[in-house]
Design an enzyme around this catalytic site. Structure first.
Site, mmCIF file in Angstrom:
data_model
loop_
_atom_site.group_PDB
_atom_site.id
_atom_site.type_symbol
_atom_site.label_atom_id
_atom_site.label_comp_id
_atom_site.label_asym_id
_atom_site.label_seq_id
_atom_site.Cartn_x
_atom_site.Cartn_y
_atom_site.Cartn_z
ATOM 1 N N MET A 97 22.806 59.255 -22.019
ATOM 2 C CA MET A 97 22.348 58.391 -23.116
ATOM 3 C C MET A 97 21.223 57.464 -22.660
ATOM 4 O O MET A 97 21.194 56.291 -23.027
ATOM 5 C CB MET A 97 23.528 57.559 -23.657
ATOM 6 C CG MET A 97 24.627 58.410 -24.253
ATOM 7 S SD MET A 97 26.113 57.490 -24.621
ATOM 8 C CE MET A 97 26.903 57.414 -23.027
ATOM 9 N N LYS B 174 29.704 60.461 -34.145
ATOM 10 C CA LYS B 174 28.973 59.189 -34.179
ATOM 11 C C LYS B 174 27.608 59.438 -33.567
ATOM 12 O O LYS B 174 27.491 60.171 -32.595
ATOM 13 C CB LYS B 174 29.657 58.134 -33.306
ATOM 14 C CG LYS B 174 31.029 57.758 -33.749
ATOM 15 C CD LYS B 174 31.526 56.600 -32.895
ATOM 16 C CE LYS B 174 33.019 56.644 -32.788
ATOM 17 N NZ LYS B 174 33.548 56.738 -31.471
ATOM 18 N N ASP C 296 33.719 65.825 -32.463
ATOM 19 C CA ASP C 296 32.567 64.934 -32.353
ATOM 20 C C ASP C 296 31.259 65.658 -32.640
ATOM 21 O O ASP C 296 31.228 66.877 -32.741
ATOM 22 C CB ASP C 296 32.498 64.395 -30.922
ATOM 23 C CG ASP C 296 33.437 63.223 -30.735
ATOM 24 O OD1 ASP C 296 33.942 62.705 -31.738
ATOM 25 O OD2 ASP C 296 33.662 62.831 -29.570
HETATM 26 C C1 LIG Z 1 28.635 60.051 -25.628
HETATM 27 S S1 LIG Z 1 28.048 60.910 -24.246
HETATM 28 C C2 LIG Z 1 29.280 62.107 -24.064
HETATM 29 C C3 LIG Z 1 29.308 62.715 -22.714
HETATM 30 C C4 LIG Z 1 30.347 63.784 -22.596
HETATM 31 N N1 LIG Z 1 31.670 63.235 -22.689
HETATM 32 C C5 LIG Z 1 30.209 64.578 -21.295
HETATM 33 O O1 LIG Z 1 31.099 64.539 -20.456
HETATM 34 O O2 LIG Z 1 29.189 65.256 -21.154
HETATM 35 C C6 LIG Z 1 26.715 61.789 -24.940
HETATM 36 C C7 LIG Z 1 25.586 62.010 -23.950
HETATM 37 O O3 LIG Z 1 25.896 63.060 -23.064
HETATM 38 C C8 LIG Z 1 24.715 63.760 -22.725
HETATM 39 N N2 LIG Z 1 24.874 65.153 -23.153
HETATM 40 C C9 LIG Z 1 25.931 65.702 -23.735
HETATM 41 N N3 LIG Z 1 25.737 67.027 -23.940
HETATM 42 C C10 LIG Z 1 24.521 67.295 -23.437
HETATM 43 C C11 LIG Z 1 23.744 68.491 -23.330
HETATM 44 N N4 LIG Z 1 24.199 69.659 -23.777
HETATM 45 N N5 LIG Z 1 22.521 68.404 -22.768
HETATM 46 C C12 LIG Z 1 22.049 67.231 -22.295
HETATM 47 N N6 LIG Z 1 22.740 66.086 -22.365
HETATM 48 C C13 LIG Z 1 23.959 66.114 -22.927
HETATM 49 C C14 LIG Z 1 23.567 63.078 -23.442
HETATM 50 O O4 LIG Z 1 23.040 62.106 -22.583
HETATM 51 C C15 LIG Z 1 24.298 62.447 -24.600
HETATM 52 O O5 LIG Z 1 23.570 61.343 -25.125
#
Ligand SMILES: C[S@@+](CC[C@H](N)C(=O)[O-])C[C@H]1O[C@@H](n2cnc3c(N)ncnc32)[C@H](O)[C@@H]1O
Length: 470
Positions: free
Chosen positions: A385, A272, A250
């Site tokens: 998000m 995506k 991803d």
């Molecule tokens: C589709 S979700 C996926 C979440 C992922 N499965 C998890 O457990 O962290 C994507 C969102 O996770 C958050 N996110 C993921 N990685 C991040 C990071 N390194 N720093 C801040 N927010 C993060 C943000 O809000 C981003 O829009």
């Protein structure tokens, strides 16, 4: 890479060492192991080199260096300790197009000699590109401790069966799987334990038996890659990534994690982002299934944890319905990674007795959330998000009774070197987000625990409390 890693075949090739002291002797030891035909040019030599000359193992020219000495050599080492002489050697070799190394002088060298871990025929070279030689030698010590002493014997043992295995297992993918099982299995254990005889008997049974010819069985692991820093992967995730034939990944999976896959593993991007879906979820499901049905070991790599706002549940369900075996490897979700990296305790006896993860984005826009419950006191709320809807989220929470002065934090690119943490109040959340030009993934953390981290990082400028525009 400042230097290209390569291994030279110097067996029976001419090699020149200019110098006769300890540094020259160290080079001589290596060159002899590599089977080179060594000539030493030096007016005087130390004991070790003198012994090698007396034993007829190397040739010696007892005089100072002249440029013509480099002619016809496959490799040249300058180790006189005299800068002017070493410089002349380097220049002569470069002019003649011969690779040259000058001891302790990377600037004059066309190649550098790495720190080496040796389990002949297994050789591991470690280089920091000259930046931190002490670090290289510490890495060498760490690897030395990690590798079994009979690893080289294991490599030789495997080599002695290569032709036989190739004949009984002609299919390349099946053969790869066979060797993979071999190195993890009891035969390899016996070789490493020094029981070559028992290992040989077992190996013969294995090679001649049905096990070798079994067609490869594909499988899928849905693996959490964590929030970005590769050091935060689980050991299981690392092992599966390193063994994968295909990695389907991803957008939030960083290059540091992908680099851990085998060089020959196929990497397929299916990321995506809002308004840009390189592949639909149906296409992704079909892709994973197809690769597994082709007998490949598939790692479906997802940012954070696959089961937290990652659609891992949908993919698992699809695979099960199509009879594909799949395991799920948890990852550190963004909330945990970002909180740790920013120093925000998500729960705290004096501040928060519960923590809730929520999404700021529903299937069709605004998520259906129970705002009254989320606005409850004494908890930490982490919104994934949510940056695009920050104003709306703050308004809903304030509307349902949460104090507008509740401390908040926004963490962008959590756990990565580019991490940014912003602190403010709930009423100023929208402003905080808008003025800070957030382009990477970001989390919103709401609750008094964020003030603890803010207090500990006084250099970070706080956003003023501002009325929010809804
Ligand atoms: C589709 S979700 C996926 C979440 C992922 N499965 C998890 O457990 O962290 C994507 C969102 O996770 C958050 N996110 C993921 N990685 C991040 C990071 N390194 N720093 C801040 N927010 C993060 C943000 O809000 C981003 O829009």
């Amino acid at each position: 890479m400042n230097y290209f890693p390569a291994f030279f075949d110097l067996k029976d090739r001419p090699a020149l060492i200019v110098g006769g002291g300890e540094a020259a002797a160290r080079r001589l030891r290596l060159l002899q192991k590599a089977g080179a035909r060594v000539t030493v040019v030096a007016p005087r030599v130390g004991e070790e080199i003198a012994a090698a000359i007396d034993a007829g193992r190397i040739a010696a020219v007892r005089r100072g260096f002249v440029s013509g000495d480099v002619n016809g050599q496959a490799i040249v080492f300058a180790a006189t300790g005299l800068p002017a002489v070493d410089e002349r050697v380097a220049e002569a070799a470069r002019t003649a197009g011969v690779p040259v190394n000058v001891a302790d002088h990377a600037g004059l060298s066309s190649f550098i000699v790495p720190a080496i871990v040796e389990r002949d025929p297994v050789v591991i070279g470690i280089s920091t590109g000259g930046a931190a030689p002490v670090l290289a030698s510490r890495l060498r010590e760490a690897i030395e401790r990690l590798l079994p002493s009979r690893l080289g014997r294991l490599a030789d043992f495997a080599d002695s069966f290569r032709t036989a295995v190739k004949a009984t297992v002609p299919n390349a993918a099946t053969r790869l799987r066979f060797w993979d099982r071999f190195f993890d299995g009891p035969v390899a254990d016996q070789v490493l334990a020094g029981n070559d005889h028992g290992a040989r008997e077992k190996m013969l049974t294995l090679v001649n038996g049905r096990a070798a010819a079994e067609p490869p069985r594909g499988g899928v692991a849905i693996v959490g890659a964590g929030p970005g820093d590769p050091d935060l992967l689980t050991l299981r995730a690392l092992r599966l990534i390193q063994r994968a034939d295909v990695v389907i990944y991803d957008k939030l999976v960083g290059p540091g994690v992908l680099d851990l896959a085998r060089r020959d593993a196929e990497r397929i991007y299916v990321g995506k982002s809002k308004g840009d879906h390189s592949k639909s979820q149906d296409e992704i499901n079909a892709l994973i299934t197809g690769q597994a049905q082709a007998g490949k070991r598939v790692v479906r790599l997802k940012g954070g944890d696959p089961f937290i706002f990652g659609r891992g549940g949908e993919e698992l369900d699809y695979l099960r319905r199509h009879g594909i075996s799949a395991e799920v490897v948890p990852g550190i979700t963004a909330a945990l990674g970002c909180a740790a990296a920013a120093g925000i305790p998500l729960t705290h006896r004096d501040h928060a007795q519960a923590v809730t993860f929520a999404t700021g984005q529903g299937k069709d826009g605004e998520p259906e959330l129970d705002w009254a419950t989320l606005a409850r006191l004494k908890q930490t709320l982490v919104i994934y998000m949510g940056v695009g809807a920050a104003g709306r989220i703050a308004a809903r929470l304030i509307g349902h009774g949460l104090d507008p002065a509740t401390p908040v934090a926004v963490i962008e690119n959590g756990t990565l070197p580019t991490q940014k943490a912003l602190y403010g109040r709930l009423s100023g959340l929208n402003w905080l987000v808008r003025q800070s030009d957030i382009t990477g993934p970001a989390l919103i953390v709401i609750g008094s625990v964020t003030a603890l981290a803010e207090a500990a990082t006084p250099e970070i400028e706080s956003a003023p409390t501002r009325a929010i525009a809804v």
